[in-house]
Design an enzyme around this catalytic site. Structure first.
Site, PDB file in Angstrom:
ATOM      1  NE  ARG A   1      -0.076 -17.456  -3.172  1.00  0.00           N
ATOM      2  CZ  ARG A   1      -0.385 -16.107  -2.510  1.00  0.00           C
ATOM      3  NH1 ARG A   1      -1.022 -16.226  -1.467  1.00  0.00           N
ATOM      4  NH2 ARG A   1       0.119 -15.239  -3.110  1.00  0.00           N
TER       5      ARG A   1
ATOM      6  CE  LYS B   1      -5.627 -13.274  -4.669  1.00  0.00           C
ATOM      7  NZ  LYS B   1      -4.681 -13.031  -3.510  1.00  0.00           N
TER       8      LYS B   1
ATOM      9  NE  ARG C   1       3.333  -7.221  -1.303  1.00  0.00           N
ATOM     10  CZ  ARG C   1       2.291  -7.967  -1.687  1.00  0.00           C
ATOM     11  NH1 ARG C   1       1.087  -7.804  -1.416  1.00  0.00           N
ATOM     12  NH2 ARG C   1       2.342  -9.461  -2.103  1.00  0.00           N
TER      13      ARG C   1
ATOM     14  NE  ARG D   1       0.854  -4.337  -4.689  1.00  0.00           N
ATOM     15  CZ  ARG D   1       0.162  -5.406  -4.537  1.00  0.00           C
ATOM     16  NH1 ARG D   1      -0.930  -5.800  -4.387  1.00  0.00           N
ATOM     17  NH2 ARG D   1       1.238  -6.420  -4.595  1.00  0.00           N
TER      18      ARG D   1
ATOM     19  NE  ARG E   1       3.922 -11.191  -5.877  1.00  0.00           N
ATOM     20  CZ  ARG E   1       3.705 -10.090  -5.765  1.00  0.00           C
ATOM     21  NH1 ARG E   1       4.720  -9.229  -6.229  1.00  0.00           N
ATOM     22  NH2 ARG E   1       2.597  -9.584  -5.436  1.00  0.00           N
TER      23      ARG E   1
END
Ligand code: ADP
Length: 188
Positions: free
Chosen positions: A90, A14, A135, A129, A146
């Site tokens: 969200r 996204k 991160r 990733r 998540r």
């Protein structure tokens, strides 16, 4: 004027697609995750509070997010050119807030685009990733949290927008350029 809302689970691509499309449309890409990560880095009051939630994969309380969105959408670039919203809303309360806010500031959105990728591909993408990017919320436990939070809180938004007749679903489990091409065909 183009105004779009992007939905999609963590790892759906996204953010990447929103950035590419925003550039080709010449409009701001407004990512709440990017804004919050910048606040964390600068150790602002908001950033310090945000980090505790982000590191666990939980959503921040709406009270911490809403003023930030109001301020961002009222900035000249968003007012004059439009926007792609990535990471907001969200949950249903945030979607309702957004609708009220936009009425108040005289804006509206054209489409809500849901980039869909199967769950098992999402975990693989995010773990991959994590090896290139650093991160703190890309550890396996936090990734799984998540995804659960996304299913519980954000997936209900597809119904909210489906009822309005403005939801478009895009298969995100394809080559990056193919997904971009599909998105461009929706907005042009
Ligand atoms: P991803 O989609 O990969 O989970 P984001 O960069 O969109 O990542 O968001 C990272 C984190 O920032 C979220 O897990 C959450 O803690 C926080 N966050 C971002 N947007 C919101 C929002 N609209 N409401 C509450 N928390 C948010």
């Amino acid at each position: 004027m183009t105004r779009l809302i992007f939905l999609g689970a963590p790892g759906a691509g996204k953010g990447t697609q929103a950035q590419i499309l925003a550039e080709s449309c010449g409009i701001p890409h407004i990512s709440t995750g990017d804004i919050l990560r910048a606040q964390v880095k600068e150790q602002t009051e908001l950033g310090i509070k945000a980090k505790a939630y982000m590191d666990k994969g939980e959503l921040l309380p709406d009270s911490l997010i809403l003023d930030m969105i109001r301020a961002r959408l009222s900035q000249a670039d968003a007012v004059n050119a439009g926007w792609i919203l990535d990471g907001f809303p969200r949950n249903v309360a945030q979607a309702e807030f957004l609708d009220r806010l936009l009425t108040e500031i005289g804006q509206s959105y054209d489409l809500v685009i849901d980039i869909h990728v199967p769950q098992d591909r999402l975990v693989a993408r995010l773990l991959n990733r994590a090896t290139i990017q650093n991160r703190p919320d890309d550890t396996e436990d936090v990734i799984r949290r998540r995804l659960v939070v996304y299913d519980e809180q954000t997936v209900p938004l597809t119904d909210y927008y489906q009822h309005k007749g403005i939801l478009r679903s895009v298969d995100g489990d394809r080559e990056l350029a193919e997904v971009t091409h599909h998105l461009e065909s929706l907005v042009n």
